[in-house]
Design an enzyme around this catalytic site. Structure first.
Site, short mmCIF file in Angstrom:
data_model
loop_
_atom_site.label_atom_id
_atom_site.label_comp_id
_atom_site.label_asym_id
_atom_site.label_seq_id
_atom_site.Cartn_x
_atom_site.Cartn_y
_atom_site.Cartn_z
N LYS A 111 -6.70 -11.78 -6.01
CA LYS A 111 -7.47 -10.68 -5.40
C LYS A 111 -8.90 -11.08 -5.09
O LYS A 111 -9.46 -10.64 -4.09
CB LYS A 111 -7.45 -9.44 -6.30
CG LYS A 111 -6.07 -8.79 -6.33
CD LYS A 111 -6.10 -7.36 -6.78
CE LYS A 111 -4.71 -6.76 -6.60
NZ LYS A 111 -4.56 -5.42 -7.07
N LYS A 194 4.35 -10.87 -2.20
CA LYS A 194 4.73 -9.57 -2.73
C LYS A 194 4.42 -8.45 -1.73
O LYS A 194 3.38 -8.50 -1.07
CB LYS A 194 3.94 -9.33 -4.02
CG LYS A 194 4.39 -8.16 -4.84
CD LYS A 194 3.48 -7.91 -6.04
CE LYS A 194 2.23 -7.17 -5.69
NZ LYS A 194 1.61 -6.39 -6.73
N LYS A 197 0.39 -2.58 -1.38
CA LYS A 197 -0.32 -1.49 -0.69
C LYS A 197 -1.51 -2.00 0.10
O LYS A 197 -1.90 -1.40 1.08
CB LYS A 197 -0.96 -0.53 -1.70
CG LYS A 197 -0.12 0.10 -2.69
CD LYS A 197 -1.02 1.08 -3.47
CE LYS A 197 -0.52 1.30 -4.86
NZ LYS A 197 -1.09 0.36 -5.83
N1 AQP Z 1 6.25 -5.49 -4.49
C1 AQP Z 1 6.53 -5.00 -5.68
N2 AQP Z 1 7.75 -5.20 -6.23
C2 AQP Z 1 8.06 -4.69 -7.45
N3 AQP Z 1 7.20 -3.97 -8.18
C3 AQP Z 1 5.97 -3.74 -7.67
N4 AQP Z 1 4.91 -3.06 -8.14
C4 AQP Z 1 3.91 -3.11 -7.23
N5 AQP Z 1 4.30 -3.83 -6.17
C5 AQP Z 1 5.58 -4.23 -6.41
C6 AQP Z 1 4.88 -2.39 -9.43
O1 AQP Z 1 4.31 -1.10 -9.25
C7 AQP Z 1 3.57 -0.76 -10.43
C8 AQP Z 1 2.19 -0.31 -10.07
O2 AQP Z 1 1.48 -1.28 -9.39
P1 AQP Z 1 -0.01 -0.97 -8.92
O3 AQP Z 1 0.03 -0.28 -7.64
O4 AQP Z 1 -0.75 -0.29 -9.97
O5 AQP Z 1 -0.62 -2.39 -8.78
P2 AQP Z 1 -0.12 -3.65 -8.05
O6 AQP Z 1 0.98 -4.30 -8.82
O7 AQP Z 1 -1.33 -4.48 -7.82
O8 AQP Z 1 0.51 -3.10 -6.69
P3 AQP Z 1 0.03 -3.36 -5.24
O9 AQP Z 1 0.90 -2.58 -4.32
O10 AQP Z 1 -0.04 -4.84 -4.99
O11 AQP Z 1 -1.37 -2.68 -5.25
P4 AQP Z 1 -2.71 -3.21 -4.66
O12 AQP Z 1 -2.38 -3.72 -3.29
O13 AQP Z 1 -3.60 -2.00 -4.66
O14 AQP Z 1 -3.16 -4.27 -5.59
C9 AQP Z 1 3.58 -1.98 -11.34
O15 AQP Z 1 4.57 -1.80 -12.32
C10 AQP Z 1 3.95 -3.09 -10.40
O16 AQP Z 1 4.62 -4.13 -11.08
#
Ligand code: AQP
Length: 331
Positions: A111, A194, A197
């Protein structure tokens, strides 16, 4: 007794990755113990957020939890910043966490990227707050997607550090639960990344609020290769985009990847993709409709979150009182 804790950041539109990697797997756990599902807004501000969007996304995440089947009679749904003990415990734990442990966290490296010197301290210490979220409730099980495995291992190490410093048996060591058929949903534009969002390309992800037409369009445009679908799972391992789409199909259909290949081996993506879209819409459209319905009554949602706040606060207060005594703070 099992105590389950998990959360999602209101940092953007929830994606199919959040659903298949997290929310969907939470539903059966509600009846297996005491479950707390949090909207982790303190985590969201580690990246700049627009205040009005943060507010509306917080409610949208709550509405999505409910629409997906989290039942407030069985689980506590609450907002992290409304329970200040999360931040207090995070500070205490940060005083026990060696920098070397945080330096190993790959999510921070990803990040912060090349802007490491400009990255906020909160982005760096994010896993300590996550450890506090979990330990505050003496959590036994943490259902998360695969990307969170490293942070969960750190939470166990931090619990161990506190226990060694103050009381061998104080914090429960939480078990990560990486569940479901698709614990790591990949980007629709690059099967090695991955689904996220915050990816700048909206075509890389399915948002939980996407319309049927948007889902059709994104699946149609999803990157693939020219080969038909293979017979065996092994043959998918060198084809990340194909593997991702087949895994998503299996997770949505609640069946194995083998079963999907049995049905679609030899099919071209021109045949498979419309079937995948149709299945996806059949799962997501009812959740989207119910989320929208819930969002029409913001007062009701806020009052539900306030009730969650009260229940979570009572539990958090018990842990924090003992922590303060162990440390030697005046009561
Ligand atoms: N692509 C994914 N596949 C499986 N699980 C996922 N999770 C997120 N993306 C995937 C799971 O969702 C939960 C919450 O995640 P989060 O939104 O708090 O943080 P993150 O993992 O950093 O998700 P993002 O979408 O990548 O968010 P941003 O872009 O804001 O950093 C967790 O259980 C995660 O494993």
């Amino acid at each position: 007794m099992k105590r389950i804790f998990s959360g999602i950041q209101p940092s953007g539109n929830l994606t199919l990755g959040n659903y298949l990697g997290a929310i969907k797997n939470w539903i059966p756990l509600q009846s297996q113990g005491e479950a707390l599902f949090c909207i982790v807004d303190l985590h969201a501000i580690t990246i700049p957020q627009d205040p009005a969007s943060l507010k509306s996304r917080t409610l949208e995440v709550a509405a999505t939890y409910l629409a997906s089947g989290i039942d407030p009679q069985n689980a506590i749904i609450f907002v992290q910043s409304q329970v200040p003990q999360h931040a207090e415990l995070a500070w205490i734990l940060s005083c026990l966490t060696p920098l070397g442990w945080l330096n190993r966290m790959t999510q921070f490296k990803d990040k912060a990227g090349k802007q490491r010197e400009q990255a906020a301290l909160g982005l760096y210490s994010y896993p300590v707050l996550q450890a506090a979220d979990i330990l505050l409730y003496q959590t036994t099980h943490v259902p998360v997607g695969e990307d969170q495995k490293q942070h969960l291992e750190l939470a166990r190490d931090i619990a161990g550090a506190f226990n060694r410093a103050y009381n061998q048996d104080f914090f429960t060591l939480p078990e990560p639960q990486i569940l479901g058929i698709a614990p790591r949903v990949m980007s629709l534009r690059d099967g090695t990344k991955k689904m996220s969002k915050s990816d700048p390309s909206d075509l890389s992800r399915i948002n939980m609020m996407d319309s049927d037409e948007e889902i059709n369009q994104k699946i149609r445009k999803a990157k693939t290769d020219p080969e038909p679908l293979p017979e065996s799972v092994e043959e998918l391992t060198t084809r990340p985009e194909a593997q991702n789409l087949v895994t998503i199909y299996a997770a949505l259909a609640n069946c194995s990847v083998e079963k999907v290949l049995e049905e679609y081996k030899g099919s071209l993506f021109s045949v498979f993709k419309p079937q995948l879209s149709e299945l996806m819409i059949s799962v997501l459209a009812p959740i989207r409709a119910e989320t929208k319905r819930r969002l029409q009554d913001k007062n009701e949602l806020e009052s539900l979150l306030r009730s969650g706040q009260q229940k979570a606060s009572e539990k958090a207060q018990v842990t924090l009182k003992e922590v303060r005594e162990l440390i030697g703070f005046l009561s």
